[in-house]
Write a protein that holds these residues in place. Structure first.
Motif, PDB file in Angstrom:
ATOM      1  N   SER A   1       3.268   2.424 -14.517  1.00 29.27           N
ATOM      2  CA  SER A   1       2.084   2.133 -13.713  1.00 29.27           C
ATOM      3  C   SER A   1       2.354   2.387 -12.233  1.00 29.27           C
ATOM      4  O   SER A   1       1.501   2.946 -11.515  1.00 29.27           O
ATOM      5  CB  SER A   1       1.644   0.686 -13.946  1.00 29.27           C
ATOM      6  N   LEU A   2       3.533   1.990 -11.781  1.00 28.87           N
ATOM      7  CA  LEU A   2       3.896   2.233 -10.385  1.00 28.87           C
ATOM      8  C   LEU A   2       3.998   3.730 -10.101  1.00 28.87           C
ATOM      9  O   LEU A   2       3.524   4.226  -9.064  1.00 28.87           O
ATOM     10  CB  LEU A   2       5.216   1.528 -10.070  1.00 28.87           C
TER      11      LEU A   2
ATOM     12  N   GLU B   1       2.420   6.050 -11.614  1.00 31.10           N
ATOM     13  CA  GLU B   1       1.058   6.589 -11.604  1.00 31.10           C
ATOM     14  C   GLU B   1       0.424   6.403 -10.230  1.00 31.10           C
ATOM     15  O   GLU B   1      -0.331   7.271  -9.751  1.00 31.10           O
ATOM     16  CB  GLU B   1       0.221   5.917 -12.689  1.00 31.10           C
ATOM     17  N   ARG B   2       0.725   5.283  -9.567  1.00 33.19           N
ATOM     18  CA  ARG B   2       0.241   5.081  -8.199  1.00 33.19           C
ATOM     19  C   ARG B   2       0.841   6.130  -7.257  1.00 33.19           C
ATOM     20  O   ARG B   2       0.155   6.658  -6.379  1.00 33.19           O
ATOM     21  CB  ARG B   2       0.603   3.676  -7.703  1.00 33.19           C
TER      22      ARG B   2
ATOM     23  N   ARG C   1      -1.042   9.324  -7.934  1.00 31.70           N
ATOM     24  CA  ARG C   1      -2.391   9.342  -7.357  1.00 31.70           C
ATOM     25  C   ARG C   1      -2.356   9.513  -5.842  1.00 31.70           C
ATOM     26  O   ARG C   1      -3.319   9.998  -5.236  1.00 31.70           O
ATOM     27  CB  ARG C   1      -3.139   8.068  -7.744  1.00 31.70           C
TER      28      ARG C   1
ATOM     29  N   PRO D   1       3.360   3.024  -2.514  1.00 35.12           N
ATOM     30  CA  PRO D   1       3.967   2.963  -3.844  1.00 35.12           C
ATOM     31  C   PRO D   1       5.418   3.431  -3.881  1.00 35.12           C
ATOM     32  O   PRO D   1       6.192   2.969  -4.715  1.00 35.12           O
ATOM     33  CB  PRO D   1       3.069   3.861  -4.697  1.00 35.12           C
TER      34      PRO D   1
ATOM     35  N   ASP E   1       0.819  -1.214   0.000  1.00 33.60           N
ATOM     36  CA  ASP E   1       0.000   0.000   0.000  1.00 33.60           C
ATOM     37  C   ASP E   1       0.852   1.263   0.000  1.00 33.60           C
ATOM     38  O   ASP E   1       0.331   2.369   0.116  1.00 33.60           O
ATOM     39  CB  ASP E   1      -0.951   0.009   1.203  1.00 33.60           C
TER      40      ASP E   1
END
Length: 237
Positions: free
Chosen positions: A127-128, A130-131, A134, A80, A78
């Protein structure tokens, strides 16, 4: 070094080539030596790979497939940013455990011949990130951060491979310098209270959230907003 793990001649050839590459570098992985180690006739190797360069291209792709499998096994937590650290360290460990294969993968790029698995590994990094965005902790747009991480991570491994003496602090120091440049601290780090995100972090976060497709905007409006957000997130000249 003949593989007994598979009856697939292509896989046997790649495993044999990887073994010879590890033992003696690209010069040791001649088509004749690889065919003998894999227990196949030379025409079989040429039919599958064309020539030595074709074999080396396939071997680089094979290396990226192994790397991608390791990345997928790493899983996610949880946090990133912690996952980003773990991914960096896995990359370094992979390269130092297979220096000749790593140099073939990252040290001898061939424009237009990038394996699909290499693109998949890069997509996992994006993708990581982007986490991270976010979570409100990314200072740069995802593409810029991804290029920075990949360049620094790859450069650290290639430097360590080329060094006569291993510097155990090089990778962690480089990693933390990169993370400090692209991420903002959370409230739990070093006992500090969380500070409001800066303009760049807020812009990057909103840009990442837009990927969810929940904003009540038309595609042209979304594109215009993204243009503004990228300008706000760009480092000042």
């Amino acid at each position: 070094m003949t593989s007994e793990k598979t009856s697939d001649p292509r896989r046997r050839i790649l495993e044999a080539a990887a073994g010879l590459l590890a033992e003696g570098g690209a010069e040791a992985a001649s088509t004749r030596a690889v065919a003998a180690a894999a227990g196949v006739q030379a025409p079989t190797l040429y039919r599958l790979f064309g020539d030595k360069q074709g074999l080396l291209d396939a071997l680089a792709a094979y290396g990226f497939e192994r790397y991608l499998a390791d990345k997928q096994e790493l899983g996610a937590t949880d946090d990133p940013v912690a996952d980003l650290r773990r991914g960096w360290d896995l990359h370094v460990d992979f390269g130092l455990a297979r220096p000749a294969l790593y140099v073939l993968m990252y040290g001898t790029p061939r424009p237009g011949r990038r394996p699909a698995a290499a693109d998949d590994a890069y997509a996992m990094l994006c993708s990581l990130l982007e986490r991270v965005a976010r979570a409100g902790r990314l200072r740069l747009p995802v593409p810029a951060a991804a290029r920075m991480v990949q360049a620094a991570n790859t450069g650290a491994v290639l430097t360590l491979i080329a060094s006569a003496e291993q510097d155990e602090e090089l990778s962690p120091r480089t990693r933390e310098a990169v993370l400090a440049a692209i991420t903002a601290p959370s409230g739990g780090e070093s006992g500090r209270a969380a500070s409001p995100p800066g303009l760049a972090e807020a812009a990057v976060t909103l840009d990442a959230v837009l990927d969810g497709g929940t904003a009540p905007l038309t595609p042209p409006e979304t594109a215009l907003l993204r243009e503004w957000l990228h300008r706000l997130a760009a480092p000042a000249d």
